[in-house]
Design an enzyme around this catalytic site. Structure first.
Site, PDB file in Angstrom:
ATOM      1  N   ASP A  42       0.866  -1.185   0.000  1.00 61.30           N
ATOM      2  CA  ASP A  42       0.000   0.000   0.000  1.00 61.30           C
ATOM      3  C   ASP A  42       0.899   1.229   0.000  1.00 61.30           C
ATOM      4  O   ASP A  42       1.575   1.513   0.991  1.00 61.30           O
ATOM      5  CB  ASP A  42      -0.878  -0.054   1.266  1.00 61.30           C
ATOM      6  CG  ASP A  42      -1.877   1.083   1.345  1.00 61.30           C
ATOM      7  OD1 ASP A  42      -1.649   2.116   0.693  1.00 61.30           O
ATOM      8  OD2 ASP A  42      -2.868   0.925   2.086  1.00 61.30           O
ATOM      9  N   HIS A  43       0.895   1.941  -1.104  1.00 61.60           N
ATOM     10  CA  HIS A  43       1.841   3.042  -1.240  1.00 61.60           C
ATOM     11  C   HIS A  43       1.474   4.238  -0.354  1.00 61.60           C
ATOM     12  O   HIS A  43       2.229   5.193  -0.242  1.00 61.60           O
ATOM     13  CB  HIS A  43       1.921   3.473  -2.709  1.00 61.60           C
ATOM     14  CG  HIS A  43       3.264   4.016  -3.096  1.00 61.60           C
ATOM     15  ND1 HIS A  43       4.229   4.365  -2.170  1.00 61.60           N
ATOM     16  CD2 HIS A  43       3.817   4.265  -4.302  1.00 61.60           C
ATOM     17  CE1 HIS A  43       5.303   4.811  -2.799  1.00 61.60           C
ATOM     18  NE2 HIS A  43       5.080   4.763  -4.102  1.00 61.60           N
ATOM     19  N   ARG A  44       0.293   4.194   0.292  1.00 57.32           N
ATOM     20  CA  ARG A  44      -0.020   5.253   1.254  1.00 57.32           C
ATOM     21  C   ARG A  44       0.819   5.081   2.505  1.00 57.32           C
ATOM     22  O   ARG A  44       1.183   6.040   3.174  1.00 57.32           O
ATOM     23  CB  ARG A  44      -1.506   5.204   1.661  1.00 57.32           C
ATOM     24  CG  ARG A  44      -2.466   5.495   0.533  1.00 57.32           C
ATOM     25  CD  ARG A  44      -3.881   5.236   0.974  1.00 57.32           C
ATOM     26  NE  ARG A  44      -4.068   3.878   1.460  1.00 57.32           N
ATOM     27  CZ  ARG A  44      -5.167   3.431   2.046  1.00 57.32           C
ATOM     28  NH1 ARG A  44      -6.189   4.238   2.235  1.00 57.32           N
ATOM     29  NH2 ARG A  44      -5.260   2.179   2.438  1.00 57.32           N
ATOM     30  N   ILE A  55       3.608   2.776   2.729  1.00 57.98           N
ATOM     31  CA  ILE A  55       4.992   2.328   2.508  1.00 57.98           C
ATOM     32  C   ILE A  55       5.538   3.041   1.287  1.00 57.98           C
ATOM     33  O   ILE A  55       4.883   3.064   0.233  1.00 57.98           O
ATOM     34  CB  ILE A  55       5.008   0.795   2.267  1.00 57.98           C
ATOM     35  CG1 ILE A  55       4.495   0.069   3.510  1.00 57.98           C
ATOM     36  CG2 ILE A  55       6.397   0.322   1.870  1.00 57.98           C
ATOM     37  CD1 ILE A  55       4.180  -1.387   3.263  1.00 57.98           C
TER      38      ILE A  55
END
Ligand code: CAO
Length: 646
Positions: free
Chosen positions: A618-620, A622
């Site tokens: 989850d790029h939010r 990490i």
């Protein structure tokens, strides 16, 4: 500070009325007019507003109770000084105490500035009475001409009654929950307007559309222009629906259009039966009285059409009761038949709010009595949309929701035999979860090959010994152990996004889920405290949980609390895939089938057993650098297990 007991006000003579909702709790700080409880009799449901502001000390009724006028509702700590404790409630005065105007001979409003003006219920457009569902002002309020005084609701429409003048509210004679008829006194206003108006603003639905010209007797068909009727003073009202089309045969009373002002929604009925020859109005138009709606071919009515002449507003405006008897009534005025714009049960204030927010009220779950939508319902709906929550989380979002164009339904049988197979509950849940996670989580997937030559050599060496201990040693427990180490090494992977959107939840435990394919669908049992367990223990536990999963014997608790998931397709095949993050976790490791590959060792190509790994995150939560560190560390552990003991 004073303590007061707020009592149940006059509830229109009803007794033992059900308390269907208690809207306040001890400790709440409330304002005047805040709803205390919602009561429901067999005649009406009504919010009981607080007559005073203050802090709720205790609530003396509970949901399910019944009550009558005078029963204690709440104990309120108010700002007012000098009032004795437990003083009787200052709930709105019972109707009997209020100076009640005779509908026919109500006191005339003061015509002079500063005089007292009795504001009555205006003409209800053919309804003999309507429920007072909201009182929008309080005694002492300074109000402007046009400010809403009360909201009335009949079974046909909701409407706000605006003030005919500016001034100060001296007393309120009408009660929420009561039934109001034309001429009933609403309140007394100390008018500050230059002169009290002679006619009260109309709070009703329009009179029926006015045929443009007085029909001249004729036996053949005639064409009449149908215009927008008097809108009670409203101008530039939105046309939110056109209910007819050219060529339609309509009956008298059929709805032609639906209008919506900030005070009321109303359907405009046809004054006559006939055939629509021409439509001169469209959805989105803004119209005022006299705007042409359509040309209607009427059988045996008038002679040919004449240009539309809107009835002058004064002709059909509703006079205040005291001058009602002298109100000019146009001969062609029909009783308005107004109704809510659609099947949604909501007042104009709620409709206005929904319109401003772009909310389709038909999709909003209602919490009010008898399905009535209130502002809280709209707020809750908007909140759920903003948080990406479906109102039915256990099912996949309906096609076309979230603004995503739906996949068109296809009849596959046109190309050959088909069979409809029912989806299992797990498959439906998986579908819903995957859609939710895919739509909510901004995914990134990274790929790497871990060199597991030495790990595999060790595993094979240990296999026989493990079997003696009753353990089947596959690569999985090693993967679990390596992931646990990587989660500790790079804690940004062991988090969840907090629902408030402002925090990240850092977990101090290491529980890892393993995706298990079962005949009923995919399930993810969770192995707890992976970081604290040995390889044999992990192998044993993962085998047990996988078996339980296949037998459908997993308990809900055994599938909860994961920090990270491993989805292994290793035993099946493939060289890579992009797994979907199992939210609220923030990362998942996909494992593909290991194979021997030539790897350059600096001097030559060496045959090494390489394990393809895919890491979605989850790029939010990490960023790429964290993911790079996690992945490199994970691969290095799998390449050299000795690091686990460092
Ligand atoms: N590469 C090559 N071989 C592998 C491997 C890999 N990555 N992973 C496992 N294997 C081998 C095992 O070593 C075993 O072979 P041996 O018996 O010769 O040692 C064989 O494949 C079967 O392993 P297994 O399935 O019995 O056990 P496991 O611990 O590897 O896996 C489990 C357990 C539960 C992950 C697995 O049974 C399973 O259900 N896999 C499917 C999971 C799935 O559907 N994932 C998809 C999710 S995304 O939609």
């Amino acid at each position: 500070m004073a303590k007061e007991i707020i009592k149940v006000p006059d509830i229109g003579g009803s007794e033992n009325v059900d308390v269907i909702e208690v809207s306040v709790a001890p400790g709440d700080v409330i304002a005047v007019e805040d709803t205390l409880v919602v009561l429901e009799s067999d005649k009406a449901s009504m919010d009981v507003p607080s007559p005073k502001a203050g802090k709720v000390i205790s609530v003396l009724l509970k949901e399910g109770d019944t009550c009558s006028e005078g029963d204690a509702l709440i104990e309120l700590e108010t700002e007012g000084a000098g009032e004795a404790e437990s003083e009787p409630a200052q709930a709105p005065a019972p109707a009997a105490e209020a100076p009640k105007a005779e509908p026919e001979v109500a006191p005339a409003p003061a015509a002079q500035s500063g005089g007292k003006l009795v504001v009555p219920v205006p003409d209800l457009g053919g309804d003999s009475s309507a429920d007072v569902i909201e009182i929008c002002v309080a005694v002492g309020d300074d109000i402007e001409e046009g400010d809403s005084l009360i909201v009335l609701e009949s079974d046909k429409a909701s409407m706000e009654v605006p003030s005919p003048a500016s001034g100060k509210v001296v007393s309120i004679s009408i009660k929420e929950g009561a039934k109001a008829s034309e001429g009933d006194e609403i309140l007394i206003l100390e008018s500050t307007s230059a002169a009290a108006p002679q006619v009260a603003p109309v709070a009703e639905a329009p009179a029926a559309p006015v045929p443009a010209a007085a029909p001249k007797a004729s036996s053949g068909p005639s064409i009449e222009n149908i215009n927008v009727p008097d809108l009670g003073g409203d101008e530039n009202v939105d046309v939110i629906e056109v209910c007819v089309a050219e060529g339609d045969e309509i009956a008298e009373g059929d709805s032609l259009i639906v209008l919506e002002s900030d005070k009321a929604s109303m359907e405009v009925p046809s004054p006559k039966a006939g055939k629509i020859i021409k439509l001169t109005i469209a959805e989105g138009d803004k119209v005022s009285v006299g705007h042409p709606i359509c040309q209607l071919q009427v059988e045996g009515g008038a002679a040919e059409a004449e240009p539309a002449i809107a009835a002058p507003a004064a002709d059909v405006s509703v006079a205040v009761p005291q001058v009602k008897s002298s109100r000019p009534t146009p001969s062609n005025e029909l009783h308005p038949q107004f109704s809510s714009s659609d099947s949604v049960y909501a007042g104009p204030a709620v409709r206005k709010m929904a319109r401003e927010l772009g909310v389709d009220l038909s999709k909003v779950p209602s919490s009010g009595p008898k399905g009535r939508l209130n502002k809280d319902d709209v707020n809750a709906y908007v909140k759920s949309i903003m948080q990406g929550r479906s109102s039915a989380p256990a099912s996949a979002p309906a096609a076309g929701t979230s603004g995503i164009p739906p996949i068109p339904e296809v009849d596959f049988s046109q190309w050959g035999d088909i069979e409809l197979q029912k989806m299992s509950k797990i498959k439906k849940l998986t579908a819903a979860n995957m859609t939710r996670n895919w739509l909510n989580v901004p995914h990134v997937t990274q790929f790497d090959d871990a060199d597991i030559t030495d790990l595999e050599a060790f595993r094979k060496d240990m296999k026989a010994q493990a079997e003696k201990a009753g353990v089947k040693l596959t690569p999985l427990p090693f993967l679990l152990k390596a992931c646990a180490a990587a989660l500790k090494y790079e804690p940004s992977f062991n988090v969840s996004m907090h629902a408030d959107g402002e925090h990240i939840v850092q977990k101090k435990y290491v529980h890892i889920g393993v995706a298990v394919a079962t005949p009923a669908g995919l399930v993810v049992p969770v192995i707890r405290d992976v970081d604290k367990k040995g390889i044999y223990e992990l192998a044993k536990e993962s085998t047990e949980l996988a078996n339980k999963a296949r037998e459908g014997k997993l308990k809900p608790a055994e599938m909860q609390g994961g920090c990270f998931t491993i989805s292994s397709l290793g035993p099946i095949g493939g060289t890579g895939f992009t797994p979907i993050v199992n939210a609220p976790e923030v990362a998942i490791l996909g494992v593909s089938k290991a194979s021997i590959k030539p790897v350059w060792n600096g001097k030559e190509f060496e045959p090494r057993q390489m394990l393809p790994l895919c890491l979605s995150y989850d790029h939010r939560a990490i960023n790429g650098a964290d993911a790079g560190r996690f992945f490199t560390y994970l691969s290095s552990i799998l390449g050299d297990l000795r690091q686990l003991i460092l």
